[in-house]
Design an enzyme around this catalytic site. Structure first.
Site, PDB file in Angstrom:
ATOM      1  N   SER A  44       0.843  -1.207   0.000  1.00  0.00           N
ATOM      2  CA  SER A  44       0.000   0.000   0.000  1.00  0.00           C
ATOM      3  C   SER A  44       0.871   1.248   0.000  1.00  0.00           C
ATOM      4  CB  SER A  44      -0.884   0.026   1.253  1.00  0.00           C
ATOM      5  OG  SER A  44      -1.479  -1.214   1.491  1.00  0.00           O
ATOM      6  N   THR A  45       1.877   1.244   0.856  1.00  0.00           N
ATOM      7  CA  THR A  45       2.759   2.403   1.011  1.00  0.00           C
ATOM      8  C   THR A  45       3.522   2.708  -0.277  1.00  0.00           C
ATOM      9  OG1 THR A  45       3.019   1.699   3.291  1.00  0.00           O
ATOM     10  CG2 THR A  45       4.555   3.367   2.515  1.00  0.00           C
ATOM     11  N   TYR A 133      -1.550 -11.038   2.870  1.00  0.00           N
ATOM     12  CA  TYR A 133      -1.621  -9.639   3.319  1.00  0.00           C
ATOM     13  C   TYR A 133      -3.075  -9.353   3.688  1.00  0.00           C
ATOM     14  CZ  TYR A 133      -1.188  -4.471   2.973  1.00  0.00           C
ATOM     15  OH  TYR A 133      -1.199  -3.112   3.199  1.00  0.00           O
ATOM     16  N   LYS A 161       0.704 -11.083   7.027  1.00  0.00           N
ATOM     17  CA  LYS A 161       0.924  -9.699   7.456  1.00  0.00           C
ATOM     18  C   LYS A 161      -0.425  -9.247   7.992  1.00  0.00           C
ATOM     19  CE  LYS A 161       1.496  -5.409   4.930  1.00  0.00           C
ATOM     20  NZ  LYS A 161       1.062  -4.520   5.982  1.00  0.00           N
ATOM     21  N   THR A 163      -2.669  -6.754   9.515  1.00  0.00           N
ATOM     22  CA  THR A 163      -2.877  -5.316   9.740  1.00  0.00           C
ATOM     23  C   THR A 163      -4.308  -5.109  10.211  1.00  0.00           C
ATOM     24  OG1 THR A 163      -1.300  -4.881   7.960  1.00  0.00           O
ATOM     25  CG2 THR A 163      -2.585  -3.021   8.743  1.00  0.00           C
ATOM     26  N   ASP A 187       1.824   0.018  12.962  1.00  0.00           N
ATOM     27  CA  ASP A 187       3.025   0.448  13.693  1.00  0.00           C
ATOM     28  C   ASP A 187       2.685   1.012  15.077  1.00  0.00           C
ATOM     29  OD1 ASP A 187       3.606  -0.062  11.092  1.00  0.00           O
ATOM     30  OD2 ASP A 187       4.225   1.985  10.597  1.00  0.00           O
ATOM     31  N   GLU A 188       1.494   1.627  15.172  1.00  0.00           N
ATOM     32  CA  GLU A 188       1.084   2.213  16.450  1.00  0.00           C
ATOM     33  C   GLU A 188       0.676   1.143  17.457  1.00  0.00           C
ATOM     34  OE1 GLU A 188      -0.010   2.425  13.438  1.00  0.00           O
ATOM     35  OE2 GLU A 188      -1.976   3.346  13.249  1.00  0.00           O
TER      36      GLU A 188
HETATM   37  O1  SI3 Z   1       1.598  -2.662   2.423  1.00  0.00           O
HETATM   38  C1  SI3 Z   1       1.976  -1.722   3.112  1.00  0.00           C
HETATM   39  O2  SI3 Z   1       2.408  -0.687   2.645  1.00  0.00           O
HETATM   40  C2  SI3 Z   1       1.891  -1.852   4.554  1.00  0.00           C
HETATM   41  O3  SI3 Z   1       2.580  -2.607   5.174  1.00  0.00           O
HETATM   42  C3  SI3 Z   1       0.944  -1.029   5.179  1.00  0.00           C
HETATM   43  C4  SI3 Z   1       1.090  -0.936   6.696  1.00  0.00           C
HETATM   44  O4  SI3 Z   1       0.324  -1.922   7.325  1.00  0.00           O
HETATM   45  C5  SI3 Z   1       0.612   0.434   7.025  1.00  0.00           C
HETATM   46  N1  SI3 Z   1      -0.778   0.549   6.650  1.00  0.00           N
HETATM   47  C6  SI3 Z   1      -1.167   1.421   5.735  1.00  0.00           C
HETATM   48  C7  SI3 Z   1      -2.592   1.395   5.334  1.00  0.00           C
HETATM   49  O5  SI3 Z   1      -0.431   2.233   5.242  1.00  0.00           O
HETATM   50  C8  SI3 Z   1       0.889   0.799   8.431  1.00  0.00           C
HETATM   51  O6  SI3 Z   1       2.279   0.828   8.571  1.00  0.00           O
HETATM   52  C9  SI3 Z   1       0.283   2.175   8.754  1.00  0.00           C
HETATM   53  O7  SI3 Z   1       0.609   3.096   7.749  1.00  0.00           O
HETATM   54  C10 SI3 Z   1       0.779   2.722  10.072  1.00  0.00           C
HETATM   55  O8  SI3 Z   1       0.552   1.779  11.080  1.00  0.00           O
HETATM   56  C11 SI3 Z   1       0.087   4.046  10.395  1.00  0.00           C
HETATM   57  O9  SI3 Z   1      -1.297   3.834  10.649  1.00  0.00           O
END
Ligand code: SI3
Length: 289
Positions: A44-45, A133, A161, A163, A187-188
């Protein structure tokens, strides 16, 4: 495959092309400064769902070329177009990626048989291991313990993974599948997930805060929970500010403050305003060492 993986950002030019030099700089910053164990590429990032198949392949290629064997690489290949998913899985495997990962198929309301068929079709097409994922908040796909079990019955589905803020399910998965890899995705929430004995984490904010993520993870593993809580607190102060200013554009701006050419975002994501950029600079100066 244990450890901390950055959900890698990608650098784009204003016209939407991949900025290869900027992407290499982001990779180097993650390896040399944030010192993560690996990279999760085209998640996603990485704005994966906004780019073409050729661009996804270009990013897999450039990242592997920069990393070589310095760190582990996971290729996110999930797509609503199953042919694209299998093509990307093959491509990343041929490049030498350590594992592939695929987001649960989304948008249409697929039933579990269809989701299972999607994963097994990807696996049939490639000689590599796969990490599910799961990100229900974005996909709308919520799988239960039994369904994870049906997927984990495949010996090349090596982990998830995860989330989601569902620590009951996380604990049940950990307990029932001790041999599968669980990566925390929020991450939080790294500390509570670490307490439940996860194997690692994959995060967007590791691009700028990977060192603190490692402290949280390792302190928790050592049972130093008060210390871990202190670092999670600072991390969450940072994440609160980043989220309220705009997650991805703020991470990019903070990378720029660190001297990394993180480029711009793919439309329809919008760049920061001048005030937003100022706020990102303040966040960088406050939190990033
Ligand atoms: O695939 C990815 O980019 C991720 O690993 C996403 C990751 O789970 C992030 N989720 C999203 C929607 O970006 C988290 O790292 C998230 O940005 C972070 O915990 C802040 O909320």
């Amino acid at each position: 495959m244990n450890g901390l993986y950055t959900a890698l950002m990608c650098s784009f030019h204003d016209d939407g092309r991949v900025n290869e030099q900027g992407l290499r700089e982001i990779v180097r910053y993650n390896l040399d400064v944030q010192q993560v164990d690996g990279l999760y590429v085209n998640g996603s990032t990485g704005e994966n769902f906004l780019i073409s198949t050729e661009q996804k392949k270009q990013i897999f290629r450039v990242v592997k070329d920069e990393v070589e064997d310095e760190a582990k690489l996971i290729a996110q290949v999930g797509s609503l177009n199953i042919d694209e998913a299998t093509d990307l899985a093959q491509y990343a495997t041929d490049l030498g990626y350590n594992a592939i990962s695929a987001v649960t198929p989304f948008y249409y309301k697929f039933d579990f048989d269809e989701i299972k068929d999607y994963y097994f079709t990807i696996l049939d097409s490639v000689d590599n291991d796969l990490i599910i994922y799961s990100i229900p908040a974005l996909t709308g796909v919520n799988m239960n313990l039994e369904q994870f079990g049906e997927l984990f019955a495949h010996d090349r589905i090596i982990g998830v993974k995860f989330t989601a803020p569902d620590f009951f399910l996380l604990e049940r998965i950990r307990h029932q599948f001790p041999d599968k890899l669980i990566y925390s995705g929020f991450d939080e929430m790294l500390l509570p997930a670490s307490v439940l004995n996860i194997d690692g984490a994959i995060g967007s904010t590791f691009n700028i805060n990977g060192k603190r993520a490692r402290q949280i993870f390792e302190l928790a593993q050592n049972g130093q929970l008060n210390e871990a809580r202190d670092v999670q607190k600072v991390t969450n102060d940072l994440i609160t500010d980043v989220l309220s200013n705009g997650l991805y554009p703020t991470i990019k701006e903070i990378l720029k403050v660190q001297g990394v050419d993180a480029g711009t975002l793919r439309k329809p994501m919008k760049p920061l305003t001048a005030d937003g950029a100022k706020e990102a600079e303040r966040i960088a100066n406050t939190f990033i060492t």
